[in-house]
Design an enzyme around this catalytic site. Structure first.
Site, PDB file in Angstrom:
ATOM      1  N   GLY A   1       0.788  -1.224   0.000  1.00 21.85           N
ATOM      2  CA  GLY A   1       0.000   0.000   0.000  1.00 21.85           C
ATOM      3  C   GLY A   1       0.820   1.274   0.000  1.00 21.85           C
TER       4      GLY A   1
ATOM      5  CB  CYS B   1     -25.437 -10.082 -17.604  1.00 21.62           C
ATOM      6  SG  CYS B   1     -24.830  -9.962 -19.310  1.00 21.62           S
TER       7      CYS B   1
ATOM      8  CB  CYS C   1     -24.027 -14.176 -19.812  1.00 19.04           C
ATOM      9  SG  CYS C   1     -23.488 -13.257 -18.347  1.00 19.04           S
TER      10      CYS C   1
ATOM     11  CB  CYS D   1     -20.796  -8.960 -18.246  1.00 17.84           C
ATOM     12  SG  CYS D   1     -21.699 -10.319 -17.520  1.00 17.84           S
TER      13      CYS D   1
ATOM     14  CB  CYS E   1     -20.235 -11.424 -20.927  1.00 22.08           C
ATOM     15  SG  CYS E   1     -22.003 -11.256 -21.208  1.00 22.08           S
TER      16      CYS E   1
END
Ligand SMILES: Nc1ncnc2c1ncn2[C@@H]1O[C@H](COP(=O)(O)OP(=O)(O)OP(=O)(O)O)[C@@H](O)[C@H]1O
Ligand SMILES: Nc1ncnc2c1ncn2[C@@H]1O[C@H](COP(=O)(O)OP(=O)(O)OP(=O)(O)O)[C@@H](O)[C@H]1O
Ligand SMILES: [Mg+2]
Ligand SMILES: [Mg+2]
Ligand SMILES: [Zn+2]
Lengths: 258, 292, 235
Positions: free
Chosen positions: B32, B241, B244, B266, B272
């Protein structure tokens, strides 16, 4: 009243190169005590305040602070993390120019809440409630809580700065000309507020001012500075009513009535 | 074309790569923490992810399989150009399939497919400093990181709630890494924040213009900042979605015509396609099939 | 202690630096003591140094020489050399002062100005206010003024606020600098009565009263301050 001083200042001097900022200043400040530092422009008031509040390192001398754990600590030897923590919890600093002491681009509520969040407060509702409470205490309408200080008058900004500093119940507050730049009626209100808060919270405070009336109203004790040195100090009303030093007499006589 | 790759593999000279790798190693060692590095000019403008490209160029080996996505899609101009760039200068294999990739360079998304050990996700970062919003001074923000003074991050969230009634930040939502450094996860949607937590893959972040590299090593704690009474939440979508039928994925809105027709699909195109190949169908596909 | 105040060989002069450093001796060799329940009145012509003595006793003026010993909570304090915070503490618990004029604090009501010294000693606000109200009504201050800051009050009204503020605590030593000067006969009588009450309670009082009638009514002893004039002392 505790019998141990909160701050012990021993022979503090600050030089800017060969120029004197302040020299050989020693005093002790006790809990609940308000000390006014007065003197003409350039006499070293701000320099001294900066040395005491660790914003500047003194060239020589020692400033010790009585920590909450009962120990005295030499501020110059304290680690930066600890010092900064001290500054935002146990101390407050009220600047003459509120823009220096506030975050002008965040709301009044967040300005007050920042210190709480900095010490780990993580409850939005509580932070906001505390902020509202403080705005009320400094006489800023709670309906202004989401306004940015940019939209506030000078007096309101100064009051916000005070709330922002006092929210963590500091034991020591430094103020550099807190009423400078405000018009007289606004000043009176601010002084009254500060007086009340200092009294109610038992704060110790060091207030730099060139205004003897401010010193009279707010402080228990005062120090008069000239050319970097403290030339006279004592009980505020004693210094103002029976000034000893030529410069203090001049200062007092040049004011109509304090 | 092979010549270009053998002459100077992956565009950067070895000296530069070594310098960047050192920065990456340091970044991995201090999760970080933003490590400064001497960012190089790349043959593309800054907004195109020069930070990510330099990181990728420095870690890429001849046997790697590279995937590049932009907003989850492999086929946008940015993704296509960067992929082509590395094909040309490193002659590496490329793929659009998350599973097959060893290195995935991304802008704005983390693939829906759970990343696994050995994979590396490289983020293109425009502004690495999460504290910048309230504290413009670099000296001060560095000090705040050093001293772990992160109250300001909550000031930002406070403002958000004060203004919107809830935390309205949806992108670049700040996280705390391994309980120490607060990090900006680049402009990924906060939907993806939980995927960073304890990820099996190595995550590297490159900011070209700001000359910073930071990292989240595998199996690292990544916690989104929040308030007790306003806990962190990811976006949820009303519908699956349209293509899909996937739920619990990040959806993009697609305008279908100029009569206000639209659908949600998606954002991760590979995910997808994968699902459709496996026989999943959303309501739009079902319609189309019915129409055909 | 039966003698809460002992003043010993106190001298005071002013050096006027703005006037070529002229040194103006005011008093020298000031020595006296005041017993509990006694009222000592300082007498002598204008400018002889009566107020200066009271101000030294209060710590408001510095002392060049000598001692001002007070019984403060069973401890002996020399006010002539005490630290500011000690002086403030003595003022808070032992030593009261009614000056000639009220120093008004902006925006604070008359009632709260009077209640403040009690509050400072830890009395709850409401109780302190009730006590303040009692005193203000005794001094005939019109009730409608109580909630107002005294800045706009008449001289006599302000002075009654000042007196109430000075009398509200049970300080062992009370200094009075012409408290009745701007009062009418009726209110002067009230003050005389209040002083008598203080004496009965064992307060040691030191006062300056120009009004002979008042002086005669309250004084146990008159101390002629001309005796302390520096020339005499030198002679
Ligand atoms: N950063 C600095 N560098 C050099 N000299 C300085 C610096 N800051 C202050 N001084 C000098 O130190 C002296 C004391 O300055 P300081 O700011 O403490 O005065 P002050 O009493 O606060 O005055 P004012 O009432 O005008 O604010 C002045 O001569 C000033 O010019
Ligand atoms: N703060 C001061 N600075 C300089 N001189 C002072 C100060 N206070 C008093 N004096 C001087 O000291 C002398 C005594 O003054 P003081 O006020 O004590 O007299 P007094 O006896 O109270 O007179 P009066 O009866 O008129 O009130 C006077 O000459 C006066 O001018
Ligand atoms: Mg200054
Ligand atoms: Mg007099
Ligand atoms: Zn899909």
């Amino acid at each position: 009243m505790s019998t141990l001083p909160l701050l012990k200042v021993n022979d503090v001097s600050k030089f800017y190169g060969s120029r004197i900022g302040c020299r050989n200043v020693s005093f002790e400040l006790y809990p609940g005590e308000v000390l006014a530092i007065v003197g003409e422009s350039g006499s070293g008031k701000t320099t001294l305040l900066s040395c005491l509040s660790t914003r500047l390192m003194p060239t020589s001398g020692i400033v010790e602070y009585h920590m909450r754990d009962g120990q005295y600590r030499d501020l110059a030897r304290m680690g930066e993390a600890e010092r900064r923590f001290l500054m935002r919890t146990d101390w407050g600093f009220v600047h003459q120019n509120p823009a220096e002491g506030l975050r002008m681009t965040v709301s009044a509520g967040a300005n007050v809440g920042e210190r709480l969040m900095a010490v780990g407060d993580r409850h939005y509702g509580n932070i906001r409630a505390t902020a509202s409470d403080w705005l009320e205490r400094v006489e800023i309408g709670v309906d202004r809580i989401d306004d940015q200080p940019r939209a506030f008058s000078g007096g309101m900004r100064q009051r916000l700065q005070i709330a922002r500093n006092l929210v963590t119940s500091p034991r020591l507050v430094f103020m550099d000309e807190p009423t400078g730049g405000l018009d007289v009626s606004v000043q009176a209100r601010l002084l009254d507020l500060v007086r009340g808060l200092v009294h109610d919270l038992g704060l110790a405070a060091i207030i730099v001012t060139h205004d003897l009336a401010v010193a009279r109203l707010l402080s228990h004790r005062m120090m008069v500075m000239k050319d970097g040195a403290v030339i006279e100090q004592g009980l505020t009303d004693r210094v103002l009513d029976d000034p000893r030093e030529p410069y203090t007499q001049l200062l007092v006589s040049s004011i109509l009535q304090v | 074309m092979n010549d270009l790759a053998t002459y100077n593999f992956a565009y950067l000279d070895e000296q530069t790569k070594r310098m960047i790798r050192r920065a990456i190693l340091k970044a991995i060692a201090i999760p970080g923490y933003q490590v400064p590095f001497a960012s190089r000019e790349m043959p593309m403008p800054y907004g195109w992810g020069t930070g990510g490209v330099q990181v990728t160029a420095s870690i890429l080996g001849p046997k790697d399989v590279l995937k590049v996505i932009d907003q989850g899609a492999d086929d946008t101009t940015n993704a296509v150009s960067i992929r082509a760039f590395f094909q040309k200068v490193a002659n590496v294999a490329v793929t659009t399939r998350t599973k097959e990739a060893t290195i995935i360079q991304t802008r704005h998304r983390i693939p829906e497919e759970k990343l696994t050990e050995g994979q590396i996700l490289v983020y293109q970062v425009p502004i690495p400093e999460p504290l910048r919003f309230l504290e413009p001074r670099e000296t001060e923000t560095r000090k705040m990181h050093a001293l772990e003074e992160y109250g300001l991050m909550h000031v930002k969230l406070y403002e958000d709630i004060a203004r919107n009634g809830h935390i309205a930040t949806t992108y670049a939502y700040p996280v705390k890494v391994e309980g120490r450094y607060v990090m900006d996860p680049s402009p990924t949607p906060k939907f993806d924040n939980p995927k960073m937590h304890m990820s099996e893959a190595l995550q590297l972040f490159g900011a070209g213009r700001e000359k910073r590299i930071y990292a989240v090593p595998p199996y690292t704690d990544v916690v989104s900042l929040d308030f007790d009474d306003h806990p962190f939440e990811i976006q949820s979508f009303d519908k699956p979605c349209a293509l899909c039928g996937a739920e619990d994925v990040y959806l993009d809105e697609v305008i279908l015509d100029d009569k206000g027709g639209r659908m949600f699909v998606c954002s991760d195109t590979d995910h997808c396609e994968d699902r459709r190949a496996c026989g999943h169908a959303g309501h739009m596909l079902a319609h189309q099939e019915a129409a055909e | 202690m039966a003698t809460p105040l002992v003043v010993s060989e106190v001298a005071k002069s002013f050096t006027m630096h703005l006037r070529d450093g002229v040194r103006r001796p005011v008093v020298a060799n000031v020595s006296f003591s005041v017993k509990a329940g006694e009222c000592v009145v300082l007498g002598g012509p204008s400018g002889v140094g009566k107020s200066s003595i009271l101000k030294m006793l209060y710590g408001n003026y510095g002392v060049d020489e000598g001692q001002i010993l007070m019984d403060h909570d069973g401890k002996l304090v020399n006010l002539a050399t005490a630290e500011p915070r000690t002086v403030l503490e003595v003022r808070r618990t032992t030593l009261g002062y009614v000056s000639q004029f009220l120093r008004v604090v902006p925006r604070v009501s008359a009632l709260d100005i009077v209640a403040e010294p009690l509050q400072a000693r830890g009395t709850p606000l409401e109780e302190a206010r009730a006590h303040a109200a009692e005193l203000l009504s005794k001094l005939n201050l019109p009730r409608e003024l109580w909630s107002l800051p005294p800045a706009t009050f008449s001289g006599g009204e302000q002075q009654r606020v000042n007196i109430a503020r000075g009398f509200i605590t049970d300080h062992k030593i009370l200094l009075l600098d012409e408290p009745t000067a701007s009062l009418d006969a009726k209110n002067r009588a009230v003050v005389v009565e209040m002083i008598a009450e203080k004496k009965a309670k064992g307060t040691a009082l030191i006062g300056i009263f120009h009004d002979e009638e008042v002086r005669d009514a309250v004084a146990d002893r008159i101390l002629d301050v001309s005796l302390f004039s520096p020339r005499k002392a030198a002679a």
